[in-house]
Design an enzyme around this catalytic site. Structure first.
Site, PDB file in Angstrom:
ATOM      1  N   GLU A  49       0.745  -1.109  -0.168  1.00  0.00           N
ATOM      2  CA  GLU A  49      -0.090  -0.012   0.010  1.00  0.00           C
ATOM      3  C   GLU A  49       1.029   1.302   0.089  1.00  0.00           C
ATOM      4  O   GLU A  49       0.383   2.256  -0.530  1.00  0.00           O
ATOM      5  CB  GLU A  49      -0.921   0.176   1.133  1.00  0.00           C
ATOM      6  N   PHE A 111     -11.067  -7.137  14.149  1.00  0.00           N
ATOM      7  CA  PHE A 111      -9.919  -7.365  13.515  1.00  0.00           C
ATOM      8  C   PHE A 111      -9.684  -6.402  12.519  1.00  0.00           C
ATOM      9  O   PHE A 111     -10.627  -5.777  11.822  1.00  0.00           O
ATOM     10  CB  PHE A 111     -10.464  -8.814  12.954  1.00  0.00           C
ATOM     11  N   GLN A 112      -8.346  -6.088  12.435  1.00  0.00           N
ATOM     12  CA  GLN A 112      -7.853  -5.000  11.388  1.00  0.00           C
ATOM     13  C   GLN A 112      -8.630  -3.754  11.790  1.00  0.00           C
ATOM     14  O   GLN A 112      -8.782  -2.953  10.697  1.00  0.00           O
ATOM     15  CB  GLN A 112      -8.276  -5.457   9.922  1.00  0.00           C
ATOM     16  N   LYS A 161     -17.082  -0.538   6.785  1.00  0.00           N
ATOM     17  CA  LYS A 161     -17.719  -1.386   5.840  1.00  0.00           C
ATOM     18  C   LYS A 161     -19.256  -1.508   5.557  1.00  0.00           C
ATOM     19  O   LYS A 161     -19.943  -1.638   4.608  1.00  0.00           O
ATOM     20  CB  LYS A 161     -17.121  -2.911   6.334  1.00  0.00           C
ATOM     21  N   MET A 479      24.482   8.256   1.444  1.00  0.00           N
ATOM     22  CA  MET A 479      24.255   9.495   2.223  1.00  0.00           C
ATOM     23  C   MET A 479      24.653   9.450   3.841  1.00  0.00           C
ATOM     24  O   MET A 479      25.310  10.184   4.141  1.00  0.00           O
ATOM     25  CB  MET A 479      22.939  10.065   2.226  1.00  0.00           C
TER      26      MET A 479
HETATM   27  C1  LIG Z   1      12.586   5.550   5.111  1.00  0.00           C
HETATM   28  C2  LIG Z   1      13.785   5.951   5.353  1.00  0.00           C
HETATM   29  N1  LIG Z   1      14.918   5.618   6.307  1.00  0.00           N
HETATM   30  C3  LIG Z   1      16.079   6.205   6.546  1.00  0.00           C
HETATM   31  C4  LIG Z   1      16.312   7.077   5.779  1.00  0.00           C
HETATM   32  C5  LIG Z   1      17.677   8.001   6.263  1.00  0.00           C
HETATM   33  N2  LIG Z   1      18.313   7.866   4.908  1.00  0.00           N
HETATM   34  C6  LIG Z   1      18.550   8.879   4.293  1.00  0.00           C
HETATM   35  S1  LIG Z   1      19.593   8.558   2.913  1.00  0.00           S
HETATM   36  C7  LIG Z   1      19.938   7.012   3.104  1.00  0.00           C
HETATM   37  C8  LIG Z   1      20.821   6.304   2.430  1.00  0.00           C
HETATM   38  C9  LIG Z   1      20.145   6.010   1.162  1.00  0.00           C
HETATM   39  O1  LIG Z   1      20.823   5.009   0.372  1.00  0.00           O
HETATM   40  P1  LIG Z   1      20.588   4.636  -1.171  1.00  0.00           P
HETATM   41  O2  LIG Z   1      19.290   4.183  -1.617  1.00  0.00           O
HETATM   42  O3  LIG Z   1      21.581   3.236  -1.395  1.00  0.00           O
HETATM   43  O4  LIG Z   1      21.169   6.000  -1.604  1.00  0.00           O
HETATM   44  P2  LIG Z   1      22.685   6.584  -1.887  1.00  0.00           P
HETATM   45  O5  LIG Z   1      22.523   7.772  -0.547  1.00  0.00           O
HETATM   46  O6  LIG Z   1      23.555   5.524  -1.488  1.00  0.00           O
HETATM   47  O7  LIG Z   1      22.502   7.220  -3.133  1.00  0.00           O
HETATM   48  C10 LIG Z   1      19.359   6.855   4.567  1.00  0.00           C
HETATM   49  C11 LIG Z   1      19.379   5.521   5.208  1.00  0.00           C
HETATM   50  C12 LIG Z   1      15.514   7.841   5.044  1.00  0.00           C
HETATM   51  N3  LIG Z   1      15.660   8.949   4.392  1.00  0.00           N
HETATM   52  N4  LIG Z   1      14.212   7.213   4.491  1.00  0.00           N
END
Ligand SMILES: Cc1ncc(C[n+]2csc(CCOP(=O)(O)OP(=O)(O)O)c2C)c(N)n1
Ligand SMILES: [Mg+2]
Lengths: 574, 194
Positions: A49, A111-112, A161, A479
C-alpha cells in the site's frame, strides 16, 4: 436512484473525473471493489500500500491533478501513512480512501481495526470518517476540493464496511459548504504594489522559487517576471523545472547540496523575492546566519508559512501565479511605475564570476576507471528526450539527480523533498508514467532505496507501465556513509549493503523487467540508449558506481551558508 | 471525543500558579460542532509544541458551532503562528484573541475543604466575602463553589489552603471582550460565521 455506499463512492470518484486509482483490496474495503469492476476507472493493483500512496503522489506531481488511492483498513491504512506524511510535507494533492471496520465495531479492537483518522490527523490536510452512506457524495466532493485548492495536500476518507453496504439516494452536491475553509487567492493590492517598488529598488535581488510555483502552475508567469526584471532565479529541490536550467538567469538549486552560486547569491542578496518556498532548514542552513542583508518578500498561499522561519518585510498571502501576474502589472503602476529599476549588471557580473570559478565539478576521467555517479546522471540527462520526467529516491543519488539533470519543464522532477522518503522513486515514477504515458519516465534510485519498494516493479511489469530505473549501486547507504566519513571520523556503522547481494539484474528480471548491468564509463551511453528503446516493459539499468564518491558542495548541518565545502576538487573549504 | 455535551472541560489544572501571568493569552475559537474537532485542536497544539494552559468548550447559541476558550502558554511559540496554524484546521471558523485586560473572564472552582467546629465559621466567613456558595456539608468537610475571575480564584485558593484542601477542581476560564463604553460591542463577534 438507489445506490449502495460503495457504488456511491465509485460514482463520486467518476464525477470528480478520476481516471485511475492505485490500490489493493481487503476485508473492510471489499464492497468498494465490486462496483469498481463496472466502472471505467482504471485500477492499478499495487504490491504494497505504500506503493499505492506514492504512485498517487507521482501521478499528482506529474499531472497537477489529484492522485487517488484505495486500500483496506488496519495494516493497509498504516502502510499508507508514509505517503500521506510525504504528501503533506510536499503539498501533493492526493485522496486516500481507506476501508474501516463496521461502525458497530469501531472502538472494540475489532479485526484489522486501526484508528485511521486519529493516526493520520496530523499528516493530512483534513480527514473524514463516514458515518452514513448519504454523506458519501458530499464528503468526496469536499475531499477533492480540500486536496486541490489552497495549499494542496493529502486528504483521507475512512469508510466503514457497513456504510459501504448501506443504501442511499444518489445526489451530487452543487456547492461545497466548508465555512472554516476559504483560502485567500488574491494578494493584497497594497502589498503587491509595495513589493513591486521594493523589487525596483533592489541592487542584488534573487527570485527564491519553491515548489509552490509548480503547484500553482505559475511557471509561465514566473518566466514573464524574469523577462521583465532580469532578476536571477534559484530553484529549490521542490522547484527544479519551475524555471528552465537552460535559461542564463537560472542559477539552479540552493541549499545544503546546492551549487556555490545559488547558495552564495542568496546569501549576499539584498532582496529575496520568495515565491512558494518556505525557508526550509535544508535551504537556509543556520537560520540566524541566513542571507543577513536580505529584505524578504514572501508570497505563499499558506498564511502560516509567512513569518514561520524568517520574518518577511512584505508578506503576501495568495496564489503564487495570481500574485506574480499582479506583480508584473504593479511594476508599471503607481509609485513603483515611477521608479526606475536599479541596474543589475554589476550583480549579474558578480554572479557570472562565481559561476565561472565554482561550477559543479566531479572527476571526469578517473585514473582508476571507476564509474562516477554524476557522469551517469549527466549522460542520462543528455540522452533523454526533451520533457522526460525524472523521479528519484532519497540519498546521494537524489542530490546528483537534482544537480546534474537539466530540468527545463515543470512537473518533470518527482521527488520526496520534505519528508525524505527512501523508496519513493519506483512507485513515484510509476504514478508519473500512468499520468503522463506520452512522456518518457526515468527514475534515479539508490541501492538502499531500491530494496525498499522494488516490488512495485512487478506492478509495473504486469500493468505494462514502461518506467526506466537507473539504479546507482554504490553498495552503501551512501548519504549516511558520507556523513559518517565526514562527521564521525570515518567510523562506518551499518551502512554497507554489498554490490551484488542481491543480484539486481536477476531480481529485476524475475520481476518482469529488462535488466542491464553497467560497470564502466564506456558502457553507460549504450545501455541508456538501449533502455530508451524499450517501450513495453520496465527496464532496470544497474550502474556499479564508485562507493567513495561524496555529494559536493556541502554546507554542514548547523553551519551558515557562508561555509560552503566545495570538496576535494577545489581544495576544501571556502 | 464524540460531542461537546459537557459544558466545560478542564484540560490542565492551574496548580497554584498565577493564572493571570503575562505569558498567557486567551483565544476564543469558534469551531464547527463536529465529531473529533477537539481532538484536532488539541493535537495541533501538542504536535507544534505549544502548551495549552486551560481549555473550556461548549456549544454556542447556534448548536452547529462550539466555542473553545483556550488559554495558551506563550513561552512555547508566537501567538501569530499558533493562530495561523489553528486557522488551517478545516473545522475552525474564527479565532479572536482576547486581551485579558480588555475582557471579562470567569472561571468556576469547586473545593472540598476540611473543617472542624472551630474553623467552620472562619471558612464560611471567607466564602461569604468572596461570594462562594456552599454546595455540600459534611461532618468534617465543606464543598464550596466559586465562580469569578481567575485571579479571584487564585486568591481564594491561597486563603482556604490554610484550612486544608482535600480536593480542588477548576474549569479553565471563559472570556468575552468588555463592552465598549460608547455602546457597540468590541472584540468577539458573535456565533455564526459569515
Ligand atoms: C525511510 C527512510 N529511512 C532512512 C532514511 C535515512 N537515509 C537517508 S539517505 C539514506 C541512504 C540511502 O541509500 P541509497 O538508497 O543506497 O542511496 P545513496 O545515498 O547511496 O545514493 C538513508 C538511510 C530515510 N531518508 N528514509
Ligand atoms: Mg546506495
Amino acid at each position: 436512484m438507489r445506490l449502495t455506499g460503495a457504488q456511491a463512492l465509485i460514482k463520486s470518484l467518476e464525477m470528480q473525473g478520476t481516471e485511475v486509482v492505485f490500490g489493493l483490496p481487503g476485508g473492510a474495503i471489499l464492497p468498494v471493489y465490486d462496483p469498481l469492476i463496472d466502472s471505467p476507472i482504471r485500477h492499478i493493483l499495487v504490491r504494497h500500500e505504500q506503493g499505492a500512496g506514492h504512485m498517487a503522489e507521482g501521478y499528482a506531481q506529474a499531472t497537477n491533478r489529484p492522485g487517488v488511492a484505495i486500500v483496506t483498513s488496519g495494516p493497509a491504512a498504516t502502510n499508507i501513512v508514509t505517503p500521506l506524511a510525504n504528501a503533506y510535507m510536499d503539498s501533493v494533492p492526493i485522496v486516500v480512501i481507506t476501508g474501516q471496520v463496521a461502525t458497530t465495531s469501531i472502538g472494540t479492537d475489532a479485526f484489522q481495526e486501526a484508528d485511521t483518522t486519529g493516526i493520520t490527523m496530523s499528516i493530512t490536510k483534513h480527514n473524514w470518517l463516514v458515518k452514513d452512506a448519504s454523506e458519501i457524495p458530499r464528503i468526496i466532493a469536499e475531499a477533492f476540493h480540500v486536496a486541490t485548492t489552497g495549499r494542496p495536500g493529502p486528504v483521507l476518507v475512512d469508510l466503514p464496511k457497513d456504510v459501504s453496504n448501506q443504501m442511499m439516494d444518489w445526489y451530487w452536491p452543487t456547492s461545497i459548504d466548508l465555512p472554516g475553509y476559504r483560502p485567500t487567492i488574491k494578494g493584497h493590492p497594497r502589498s503587491v504594489a509595495a513589493a513591486a517598488k521594493m523589487i525596483k529598488q533592489a541592487r542584488r535581488p534573487i527570485l527564491y522559487v519553491g515548489g509552490g510555483v509548480i503547484r500553482s502552475k505559475a511557471t509561465e508567469a514566473l518566466g514573464a517576471l524574469v523577462a521583465k526584471t532580469n532578476i536571477p532565479v534559484v530553484t529549490t529541490l521542490m522547484a527544479r523545472g519551475a524555471f528552465p536550467d537552460d535559461h542564463p538567469l537560472c542559477l539552479g538549486m540552493p541549499g545544503m547540496h546546492g551549487n556555490y552560486t545559488a547558495i552564495t547569491s542568496m546569501q549576499k542578496s539584498d532582496l529575496l523575492i520568495t515565491l512558494g518556498a518556505r525557508f526550509d532548514d535544508r535551504v537556509t542552513g543556520k537560520v540566524s546566519g541566513f542571507a543577513p542583508e536580505a529584505k524578504i518578500i514572501h508570497v505563499d498561499i499558506d498564511p502560516a508559512e509567512l513569518g514561520k522561519v524568517r520574518k518577511a518585510d512584505i508578506p503576501i498571502v495568495g496564489d503564487v501565479r495570481l500574485v506574480i501576474e499582479d506583480l508584473i502589472e504593479a511594476l508599471d503602476k503607481g509609485e513603483a511605475g515611477e521608479q526606475v529599476q536599479e541596474d543589475l549588471s554589476a550583480w549579474i557580473a558578480q554572479i557570472r564570476e562565481w559561476q565561472d570559478k565554482f561550477p559543479l565539478r566531479y572527476e571526469k576521467d578517473p585514473t582508476d576507471g571507476t564509474l562516477k555517479p554524476q557522469f551517469v546522471v549527466e549522460t542520462l540527462s543528455s540522452l533523454a528526450p526533451p520533457g522526460t520526467i525524472l523521479a528519484s529516491g532519497v540519498g546521494q543519488h537524489q542530490m546528483w539527480g537534482s544537480q546534474y539533470w537539466r530540468f527545463n519543464d515543470p512537473n518533470t522532477w518527482i521527488n520526496s523533498g520534505g519528508l525524505g522518503t527512501m523508496g519513493f522513486a519506483i512507485p513515484g515514477a510509476i504514478g508519473a508514467k500512468v499520468g503522463r504515458p506520452d512522456k518518457m519516465v526515468w527514475a534515479v534510485d539508490g541501492d538502499g532505496c531500491f530494496q525498499m519498494t522494488a516490488q512495485e516493479l512487478v506492478t509495473a511489469a504486469s500493468e505494462r507501465i514502461p518506467v526506466k530505473i537507473a539504479l546507482l549501486n554504490n553498495a552503501y547507504l551512501g548519504m549516511v556513509r558520507q556523513w559518517q566519513e565526514m562527521f564521525y571520523d570515518e567510523r562506518y556503522s551499518e551502512v554497507y549493503l554489498s554490490p551484488d547481494l542481491p543480484d539486481y539484474v536477476k531480481w529485476a528480471e524475475a520481476m518482469g523487467c529488462v535488466a542491464l548491468r553497467v560497470e564502466s564509463p564506456e558502457e553507460v551511453a549504450p545501455a541508456i540508449e538501449k533502455a530508451n528503446e524499450i517501450n513495453d516493459r520496465p527496464v532496470v539499468v544497474e550502474f556499479r558506481t564508485d562507493s567513495r564518491e561524496k555529494v559536493f558542495p556541502m554546507v554542514a548541518s548547523g553551519a551558515t551558508n557562508d561555509q560552503v565545502d566545495l570538496g576535494p576538487l577545489f581544495g576544501g573549504d571556502l | 471525543m464524540t460531542s461537546f455535551g459537557t459544558s466545560v472541560i478542564p484540560m490542565s489544572m492551574p496548580g497554584g500558579k498565577n493564572t493571570s501571568g503575562v505569558s498567557h493569552h486567551v483565544l476564543s475559537v469558534l469551531v464547527e460542532n463536529k465529531a473529533g474537532v477537539l481532538a484536532r485542536v488539541a493535537q495541533l497544539f501538542s504536535r507544534r509544541g505549544y502548551n495549552i494552559y486551560s481549555l473550556a468548550v461548549a456549544p454556542t447559541d447556534d448548536e452547529n458551532f462550539s466555542r473553545l476558550t483556550v488559554v495558551v502558554d506563550l513561552e512555547s511559540a508566537t501567538l501569530e503562528q499558533i493562530t495561523k496554524q489553528l486557522h488551517k484546521l478545516i473545522n475552525v471558523i474564527k479565532i479572536t484573541e482576547i486581551n485579558p485586560l480588555e475582557a471579562v473572564q470567569q472561571e468556576l472552582l469547586l473545593a472540598i475543604v476540611s473543617t472542624d467546629a472551630q474553623s467552620r465559621s472562619q471558612i464560611l466567613e471567607l466564602a461569604d466575602i468572596f461570594g462562594a456558595k456552599v454546595l455540600d456539608v459534611g461532618l468534617e468537610r465543606l464543598t464550596l463553589a466559586l465562580a469569578d475571575s481567575p485571579e479571584k480564584l487564585d486568591d481564594f485558593t491561597e486563603l482556604i489552603k490554610g484550612f486544608g484542601i482535600v480536593e480542588i477542581q477548576r474549569t479553565g476560564r471563559v472570556a468575552l471582550a468588555k463592552l465598549s463604553r460608547s455602546g457597540s460591542r468590541s472584540g468577539i463577534t458573535k456565533g455564526k460565521a459569515s
